[in-house]
Design an enzyme around this catalytic site. Sequence first.
Site, PDB file in Angstrom:
ATOM      1  N   LYS A 186       0.844  -1.187   0.000  1.00  0.00           N
ATOM      2  CA  LYS A 186       0.000   0.000   0.000  1.00  0.00           C
ATOM      3  C   LYS A 186       0.887   1.246   0.000  1.00  0.00           C
ATOM      4  CE  LYS A 186      -3.668   1.913   3.023  1.00  0.00           C
ATOM      5  NZ  LYS A 186      -4.463   1.567   4.232  1.00  0.00           N
TER       6      LYS A 186
ATOM      7  N   SER B  35      -9.274  -1.015   7.515  1.00  0.00           N
ATOM      8  CA  SER B  35      -8.774  -0.853   6.150  1.00  0.00           C
ATOM      9  C   SER B  35      -8.111  -2.069   5.545  1.00  0.00           C
ATOM     10  CB  SER B  35      -7.823   0.344   6.086  1.00  0.00           C
ATOM     11  OG  SER B  35      -8.536   1.547   6.289  1.00  0.00           O
TER      12      SER B  35
ATOM     13  N   SER C  85      -9.154   1.270   3.337  1.00  0.00           N
ATOM     14  CA  SER C  85      -8.392   2.083   2.413  1.00  0.00           C
ATOM     15  C   SER C  85      -7.322   1.309   1.663  1.00  0.00           C
ATOM     16  CB  SER C  85      -7.751   3.244   3.183  1.00  0.00           C
ATOM     17  OG  SER C  85      -6.820   2.767   4.152  1.00  0.00           O
TER      18      SER C  85
END
Length: 390
Positions: free
Chosen positions: A34, A135, A111
């Site tokens: 990420k 997330s 996310s």
Amino acid sequence: MSIDDRLNAFCRYEEVALEGSLTGPLLGRSFAVKDVFDVFGYRTGNGHPRWLETHSPAERTASAVERLLATGAHLVGKTYCDEMTYSINGENVHYGTPVNPRAPGRIPGGSSSGSASAVSGGLVDFALGTDCGGSVRIPAGYCGIYGIRTTHGLVPTDGVIPLARSFDTVGWFAQTASLMQRVGSVLLPPTNPFAPKRLLIATDAFAALDSEIIAALTPAIEKITATIEKTDRVNIYSGDSAERLTTFRVLQGAEIHAQHGAWIDRYRPEFGPGIRERFAWAATIAAAEVAVALPRREAVARYMDSLLAHDAILCLPTAPGIAPRLNTPPAELEVFRSRAFALLSIAGLGRLPQISLPLAAFDGCPLGLSIIGPRGSDQGMLDWAAAHFA
């Protein structure tokens, strides 16, 4: 980029690729991270072009990434995330929405959206994400893969852009429980052995779901029940569930404003729907609200510790249902988000590990079921999952 990114999972503004060592338990495995994890010499985007513009290349690589490279895995790229990671939807107005390979036409969840999309679509073997409020767990559930939120503080977060430090954790995704276990053996420190002897089913959490979702989850609950000798039904909301949700939102929001408020005031970034309103609300949280919320958090943590003791895992839904459709109106998404946080906030407030298991489906879409364990039981839960669901 060298990888065929048909899913819009990988960042195109920074193409990162690093070879791992020539030996180790993850030799030959590919992974993505990420875009909140620093990689030396590259800029970290944090899901927003203004952040990318206003920050210099990283001066070191995050410890979690270094550990994976040192054990043979090779990094193939960074993945998109929600703006400043302040969302669980996975839709980014600046970079687009990564595809949910297991539920086309629906959001991937955020996310850590790009990481989940890349794993679910088979572009990489596993991927790193972060979980502050859900997330990793939410996109794992939506995309039909395994995902773990680790015990708070167990995996180092150095070189990771913070959101709310007392909630931030490193997590990861994989398609199999056995690979989740192997990644855990690299990232998690040695802890006391843990093998669950009691299964607690969160009666009140399931009661909040629609009846058809409960029916879809029931076979998966039975699979878990069959692996553990003793099963009990418990209530996880020791008091008012709305109060617990408020406690989570206030503490997380106050930390987020403390972390990013000055940068937002200075650079005035443009945020998409929902995220814009959340940052504005976080700026209004008063110190008195935080003072009330702090002891409430500790009360929740003590209650969860007493339930789990040293030998139990708690079974609960990962989310209230399957992934919402793309372009769902923001107001409707916010309602679903609040229902989700009633479930997600439990592990966050308690600083506990949680694994989302891809054991169910509804209307042709993945439906996650989760287990929460005592603090530090992460590797034991991964071992249990690999033994029964690999």
